[in-house]
Design a protein around this motif. Structure first.
Motif, PDB file in Angstrom:
ATOM      1  N   ALA A 157       1.521  -1.999  -7.750  1.00 14.18           N
ATOM      2  CA  ALA A 157       1.400  -0.511  -7.299  1.00 14.18           C
ATOM      3  C   ALA A 157       2.373   0.324  -7.991  1.00 14.18           C
ATOM      4  N   ASP A 158       3.656  -0.219  -8.132  1.00 12.14           N
ATOM      5  CA  ASP A 158       4.771   0.538  -8.619  1.00 12.14           C
ATOM      6  C   ASP A 158       4.809   0.340 -10.040  1.00 12.14           C
ATOM      7  N   GLY A 159       3.778  -0.065 -10.913  1.00 12.83           N
ATOM      8  CA  GLY A 159       3.663   0.080 -12.398  1.00 12.83           C
ATOM      9  C   GLY A 159       4.667  -0.903 -12.888  1.00 12.83           C
TER      10      GLY A 159
ATOM     11  N   VAL B  88      -2.649  -1.657  -2.014  1.00 14.00           N
ATOM     12  CA  VAL B  88      -2.244  -0.938  -3.118  1.00 14.00           C
ATOM     13  C   VAL B  88      -2.304   0.568  -2.706  1.00 14.00           C
ATOM     14  N   ASP B  89      -3.181   1.130  -2.186  1.00 10.87           N
ATOM     15  CA  ASP B  89      -3.427   2.577  -1.853  1.00 10.87           C
ATOM     16  C   ASP B  89      -2.467   2.815  -0.719  1.00 10.87           C
TER      17      ASP B  89
ATOM     18  N   HIS C 122       0.560   1.601  -0.169  1.00 14.68           N
ATOM     19  CA  HIS C 122       1.765   1.432  -0.870  1.00 14.68           C
ATOM     20  C   HIS C 122       2.118   2.546  -1.469  1.00 14.68           C
ATOM     21  N   ARG C 123       0.920   3.307  -2.291  1.00 10.63           N
ATOM     22  CA  ARG C 123       1.054   4.458  -3.087  1.00 10.63           C
ATOM     23  C   ARG C 123       1.134   5.765  -2.186  1.00 10.63           C
ATOM     24  N   ALA C 124       0.465   5.626  -1.087  1.00  6.69           N
ATOM     25  CA  ALA C 124       0.286   6.517  -0.179  1.00  6.69           C
ATOM     26  C   ALA C 124       1.842   6.705   0.495  1.00  6.69           C
TER      27      ALA C 124
ATOM     28  N   ARG D 105       4.667   5.734  -0.684  1.00  6.57           N
ATOM     29  CA  ARG D 105       5.711   6.167  -1.670  1.00  6.57           C
ATOM     30  C   ARG D 105       5.643   7.667  -1.711  1.00  6.57           C
ATOM     31  N   ALA D 106       4.279   8.255  -1.898  1.00 11.86           N
ATOM     32  CA  ALA D 106       4.170   9.748  -2.157  1.00 11.86           C
ATOM     33  C   ALA D 106       4.880  10.631  -0.798  1.00 11.86           C
TER      34      ALA D 106
END
Length: 228
Positions: A12-14, A38-39, A41-43, A45-46
């Motif tokens: 998720a962090d690339g 994954v979604d 975790h990305r949310a 982070r945002a």
């Protein structure tokens, strides 16, 4: 195909290479629940990036910039540790810190109190957990607030001495996880660099969360009710 949480977060962090990323993508295609993680975790982070943006854009205090200008030492780039066993490493670190805190009784400024049923925040740490908004600067910095799977309110915090996760119970803010603080020492004042929260501490918080972290409105409502 089994994908451990640390690898999924790295994806998720690339942070994965092309081969490992393809392996994770195949697993996600076969298991929609992984895509949800994954979604999620990305949310998170945002949301954290949005909270800390004003702090990141603020100028570095003069007392710190002068130190940077005169005391810069070139250090070798650290080798990134393997992520596969981060939970075991985090648990060991937590045990070491707990032993240190129990050995000295309380932290230097009375932020931690040892009781028969565990360690609890006290003094300025307890006050910060009670009142500080996520993303605000201060001696206690809160990265995120959330409810755990048992319904208790929890907060990820950073101070000069200790970083960790505290959850509210009948006795106060119980310290669920602790590690050595990444904040400033007494000579650098109360400034804490934004974005310094340990990623593995945030990963532990994600594992504890029930649903999404609290937004600003949710935090205000929780504070108004005394986090109960």
């Amino acid at each position: 195909m089994t994908i451990d949480p640390a690898t999924l977060m790295a994806y998720a962090d690339g942070e994965l290479g092309a081969i490992d990323a393809k392996r994770v993508e195949r697993a996600i295609a076969a298991d929609p629940a992984l895509a949800v993680e994954v979604d999620r975790h990305r949310a998170l982070r945002a949301r954290l990036a949005g909270s800390f943006a004003p702090i990141v854009e603020a100028p570095v205090p003069e007392r710190l910039s002068s130190l940077l200008d005169t005391n810069v030492v070139a250090l070798p780039r650290p080798t990134r540790p393997a992520r596969a066993h981060w939970r075991e490493a985090a648990a060991l670190a937590a045990c070491l810190v707990l032993g240190l805190l129990i050995g000295i009784g309380v932290s230097r400024d009375g932020q931690v109190t040892g009781r028969d049923d565990g360690l609890y925040a006290s003094g300025s740490l307890a006050a910060g957990l009670d009142r500080q908004a996520s993303g605000a600067t201060g001696a206690v910095r809160i990265a995120v607030s959330f409810r755990d799977r048992k319904g208790a309110y929890c907060r990820v915090f950073s101070t000069a001495a200790t970083d960790g996760i505290a959850c509210r119970d009948a006795g106060g803010w119980a310290l669920r996880r602790t590690q050595q603080g990444a904040g400033p020492d007494q000579n650098r004042g109360a400034y804490i660099q934004a974005g310094s929260t340990d990623p593995e501490l945030m990963a532990a918080a994600q594992d504890m969360m029930a649903g999404q972290p609290l937004d600003a409105v949710g935090e205000r409502a929780a504070r108004a009710k005394g986090w109960r």
